[in-house]
Motif scaffolding. Structure first.
Motif, mmCIF file in Angstrom:
data_model
loop_
_atom_site.group_PDB
_atom_site.id
_atom_site.type_symbol
_atom_site.label_atom_id
_atom_site.label_comp_id
_atom_site.label_asym_id
_atom_site.label_seq_id
_atom_site.Cartn_x
_atom_site.Cartn_y
_atom_site.Cartn_z
ATOM 1 N N PHE A 75 51.612 21.586 -22.090
ATOM 2 C CA PHE A 75 51.625 20.968 -23.419
ATOM 3 C C PHE A 75 51.383 22.028 -24.480
ATOM 4 N N SER A 77 55.446 22.021 -29.598
ATOM 5 C CA SER A 77 56.607 21.359 -29.004
ATOM 6 C C SER A 77 56.839 20.004 -29.666
ATOM 7 N N ILE A 78 55.764 19.338 -30.062
ATOM 8 C CA ILE A 78 55.886 18.065 -30.770
ATOM 9 C C ILE A 78 56.490 18.314 -32.149
ATOM 10 N N LYS A 110 60.200 19.138 -31.837
ATOM 11 C CA LYS A 110 60.991 17.928 -31.592
ATOM 12 C C LYS A 110 61.057 17.064 -32.857
ATOM 13 N N ASN A 128 57.634 7.552 -30.294
ATOM 14 C CA ASN A 128 57.737 8.016 -28.913
ATOM 15 C C ASN A 128 57.372 9.498 -28.818
ATOM 16 N N ASN A 129 57.850 10.293 -29.763
ATOM 17 C CA ASN A 129 57.520 11.717 -29.791
ATOM 18 C C ASN A 129 56.020 11.915 -29.980
ATOM 19 N N LYS A 159 53.615 10.052 -29.036
ATOM 20 C CA LYS A 159 52.824 9.654 -27.862
ATOM 21 C C LYS A 159 52.489 10.856 -26.986
ATOM 22 N N ALA A 160 53.298 11.909 -27.050
ATOM 23 C CA ALA A 160 53.024 13.110 -26.261
ATOM 24 C C ALA A 160 51.716 13.759 -26.698
ATOM 25 N N LYS A 201 49.089 11.976 -24.722
ATOM 26 C CA LYS A 201 49.160 12.242 -23.283
ATOM 27 C C LYS A 201 48.445 13.531 -22.920
#
Length: 195
Positions: free
Chosen positions: A21, A25-26, A29, A168-169, A171-172, A175
Motif C-alpha cells: 500500500f 497510489s490512491i 488513481k 471505491n477508490n 476504500k483502499a 483497507k
C-alpha cells in the motif's frame, strides 16, 4: 476542531500493515479518474455546443430555445472542465501523505454529493419552467425547462457514477488499516481504532 491535529498525528504515526500500500497510489488513481471524467464532460460539452448551435439555427418554437440553452449550458461545462484540467496539471506529480490523501478523498466525495443535489435542483427548476411554459404558452420557458431537465439528468447520472468510482477508490485507504473504521460522530466523522 481541536481533535483534528490529534487525528492527523494519530493517522501519520500508524505504520502501514500492507507492504504494497502506498498513499500516493490512491492519489494517482484519483487523478486518473478525474482526468477521464473531465474528458467525458468536455466531450459532452463539445457535442452539445456543436449540435445545439447547428440545431438552434434550424429550429423554431421551444426547440430553438432548447438548443440555445444547451449551447450556453455547455459553454459553462467546458469552462469547468478546462479549470479542472488546469487543477489536475498543477497537482501532477504531487506527493501525498496519508492524512492529505484522506482529506483530498473526502473533499472530492463531498463535492460530488453536493453536485448531485444541485443536479436535482436543475431538473426540478427545468420541470417547473416547462410546466409554466405550457400554462402560459411560452416557448422560451418550455425550451429552457426541457434543456435544464436533460442537462441536469445527464449531470446527475454522471456525478453519481463518479461518486461511486471515487468512493471505491477511497476504500483502499481504509483497507490499509484493518482495525480502523471511520464512523459518524457528533461534529462530523470520527475514527475508531480497534486493538
Amino acid at each position: 476542531m481541536k481533535k483534528a491535529p490529534i487525528l492527523i498525528a494519530l493517522l501519520c504515526s500508524f505504520s502501514l500493515h500492507a507492504q504494497d500500500f502506498q498513499p500516493d497510489s490512491i492519489a494517482i488513481k484519483r487523478h486518473a479518474i478525474n482526468k477521464i471524467n473531465l474528458s467525458i464532460l468536455s466531450a459532452w460539452a463539445g457535442l452539445n455546443i456543436v449540435q445545439g448551435g447547428i440545431a438552434a439555427s434550424n429550429a423554431q418554437n421551444s426547440d430553438k430555445y432548447f438548443h440555445q440553452t444547451n449551447v450556453y449550458w455547455n459553454v459553462v461545462n467546458l469552462a469547468i472542465a478546462g479549470y479542472g484540467f488546469w487543477q489536475l496539471r498543477k497537482e501532477l506529480g504531487r506527493q501525498y501523505t496519508l492524512a492529505e490523501n484522506i482529506e483530498a478523498q473526502q473533499k472530492i466525495e463531498k463535492l460530488l454529493l453536493l453536485n448531485s443535489g444541485l443536479d436535482l435542483a436543475y431538473m426540478t427548476t427545468g420541470m417547473y419552467l416547462n410546466e409554466r411554459g405550457k400554462r402560459l404558452t411560452d416557448n422560451q420557458l418550455k425550451g429552457v425547462g426541457n434543456s435544464l431537465v436533460m442537462q441536469g439528468g445527464f449531470l446527475l447520472i454522471f456525478d453519481i457514477i463518479q461518486y461511486a468510482i471515487h468512493r471505491n477508490n477511497g476504500k483502499a485507504l481504509l483497507k490499509a488499516f484493518p482495525g480502523m473504521q471511520i464512523t459518524p460522530a457528533s461534529q462530523g466523522l470520527g475514527l475508531a481504532v480497534r486493538f
